[in-house]
Design an enzyme around this catalytic site. Structure first.
Site: not given
Length: 537
Positions: A23, A25, A27, A31, A202, A271
């Site tokens: 992370d 930033n 929060d 990211d 996916d 997948e």
């Protein structure tokens, strides 16, 4: 000019689940700038590529696998500019970037679906799979959702059901509509033009459904290997003959491959979650005109052991012919391998690593696997995965393998974030933090780094053939060969010593990590508990 357009053959792909990686930033959610900040770490593992789990705009009902804008970055992960910077910085370090494409379904908040559900005659009316109810008002057939219950949801405006193989908020696109195919291919091209090196596709065998909407027959045996489905899920009670893996899918995959071929050096890994996933892998990767490679859930269940591994690999080798496999023993959908396969020691984890990285094919490694992380035990009130919430307590969902990476044992939240993260950091993981293992010569992390660094120089492991030899119970012995070079890989997958007899005395390889090596007495090779030997024959 692409130096090696077939770089993906034998490549090691490191899966990053951005929400839980780093992370940047504060929060509480990982990211894209967080991934960029940790590229030096990823490069230090000696992997070839990064697979990024979805970062697209999404209401996050299924944490990004419900896409509402295929051409943008969700604000919690950053911006398109952040993505472009990630690509640039990764390429500087010799790392390829592969992104997760969710083609079979979108979010119900995608503008396409919002329009489609307005009426039966709008321009997007046929972009999703709609069907009238039976005369008694029940769903059109018996198809089930992977996440439990019917795979049909009622829409009162159209007075029809729509198909959702996963959550009701993930309506299935209608790939029988050529406009849908064109749009999806256009969205793939958007990312190719931004410089991505490939795609993890996916649930790629879910794109098409049976036009006649015929009922699935019952399954002759409960299929646990099907898309990670467990026995307590009624989805396992059906033979999924009509709701996925339809013949039309092969034609679409050829269209997709033609697009990728316009961008030399790009690749796909599909997948495959199916009742006969190994056969589907073979069908989808054969001929050099569909997927470049595929992986199944066969090594992602609780089944393990030398006999099981050999049977699985032998089966795919017999079926694949000219296709190419991609192996994985962990990802964001299944319990972590250290727990799933009941690893009681670091040497056991190293044995599993050596097996994975010496099979013929490419390899996916899930973040934290290189640390030997165990499955996190979470309280019900900490769960966010709808799959786990639906099936609690028999199945606790996928949150236990998605908890944050632990970068430092002495920092709050393991150095992942400066604030409380979206899932709690698991207490037991602090002892496996990157900072601790980085400083230890015998750690699991050091083993991965050294073995991967050695492996990438061994052409026979990247490209060679594989042949299994007869060996005692709980051992796995196979030959990798390329031209005149022959390597024998011997693995003792038990807590007691074992001796194997080989066709000739081997010559141990130089440069292999210290945890590899057995005792040779002529053709006899003695292996300690979870012992590993790699030698020239």
């Amino acid at each position: 000019m692409i130096r090696n357009p077939d770089w993906w053959r034998g490549a090691v792909i490191y899966q990053v689940y951005p929400r839980s990686f780093y992370d940047s930033n504060g929060d509480g959610v990982g990211d894209l700038p967080g991934v960029t900040a940790k590229l030096d770490y990823i490069a230090s593992l000696n992997v070839d590529a990064i697979w990024l789990s979805p970062f697209f705009t999404s209401p996050m009902k299924d944490f990004g696998y419900d896409v509402s804008d295929y051409r943008n970055v969700d604000p919690i992960f950053g911006t398109l500019k952040d993505f472009d910077e990630l690509i640039t910085e990764a390429h500087k370090r010799g790392l390829k970037i592969m992104i997760d494409q969710v083609l079979s379904h979108s979010s119900d908040q995608h503008p396409w679906f919002v329009e489609s559900r307005q009426s039966r005659d709008n321009p997007k009316a046929d972009w999703y799979v709609w069907a009238d109810p039976k005369p008694d008002g029940t769903p059109p057939n018996n198809w089930l959702s992977v996440f439990g219950g019917s795979s049909w949801a009622w829409d009162s405006r159209r007075k029809q059901y729509y198909l959702h193989n996963f959550l009701a908020s993930q309506p299935d696109l209608n790939f029988h509509n050529l406009e849908v195919q064109e749009q999806v291919l256009s969205d793939v091209k958007f990312w190719l033009d931004r410089g991505v090196d490939g795609f993890r596709l996916d649930a790629i065998n879910f794109c098409f459904h049976d036009r006649k909407l015929r009922d699935n027959p019952p399954s002759k045996a409960l299929q646990e290997g099907s898309i990670g489905v467990r026995k307590e899920n009624p989805y396992a009670y059906q033979h999924h003959k009509y709701d996925k893996t339809q013949p039309e899918n092969l034609t679409f995959l050829k269209r997709l491959r033609l697009l990728l071929d316009q961008y030399p050096g790009t690749t796909t890994v599909g997948e495959i979650g199916d009742d006969d996933s190994l056969q589907t892998m073979a069908d989808y990767t054969s001929g050099g005109d569909k997927l470049h490679m595929a992986y199944s859930f066969d090594l992602l269940t609780e089944q393990h052991g030398a006999d099981f591994f050999r049977k699985t690999v032998d089966t795919i080798e017999q079926k694949l012919t000219d296709g190419w496999p991609c192996w994985a023993i962990g990802n964001h959908d299944v319990a972590r391998v250290a727990t799933r396969w009941q690893a009681r020691s670091e040497q056991q984890l190293k044995a599993y690593m050596a097996m994975l990285l010496t099979l013929r094919g490419s390899v996916c490694i899930y973040q934290g696997e290189e640390l030997g992380l165990t499955e996190a035990e979470l309280r019900y009130e900490d769960l966010v995965d709808p799959y786990g919430i639906n099936f609690w307590p028999e199945y606790k969902g996928r949150d236990g393998c998605r908890t944050p990476m632990v970068w430092h044992h002495e920092e709050t939240h393991g150095g992942f974030s400066s604030t409380s993260p979206w899932l709690p950091v698991y207490d037991d993981h602090y002892n496996a933090a990157v900072a601790l293992q980085h400083a230890e010569d015998n750690s699991v992390l050091t083993a991965y780094r050294s073995f991967l660094g050695w492996r990438r120089e061994q052409a026979v492991l990247l490209e060679g053939d594989i042949e299994f030899l007869k060996s005692p119970k709980d051992t796995l012995v196979f030959i990798r060969s390329l031209g005149e070079e022959r390597l024998v890989i011997a693995l003792n997958l038990s807590e007691t010593g074992n001796t194997v007899t080989l066709p000739a005395q081997g010559s141990p390889m130089t440069g292999t990590p210290d945890f590899i090596g057995g005792q040779w007495h002529g053709k006899q090779l003695k292996l300690g508990p979870w012992g590993i030997e790699i030698a020239r024959l």
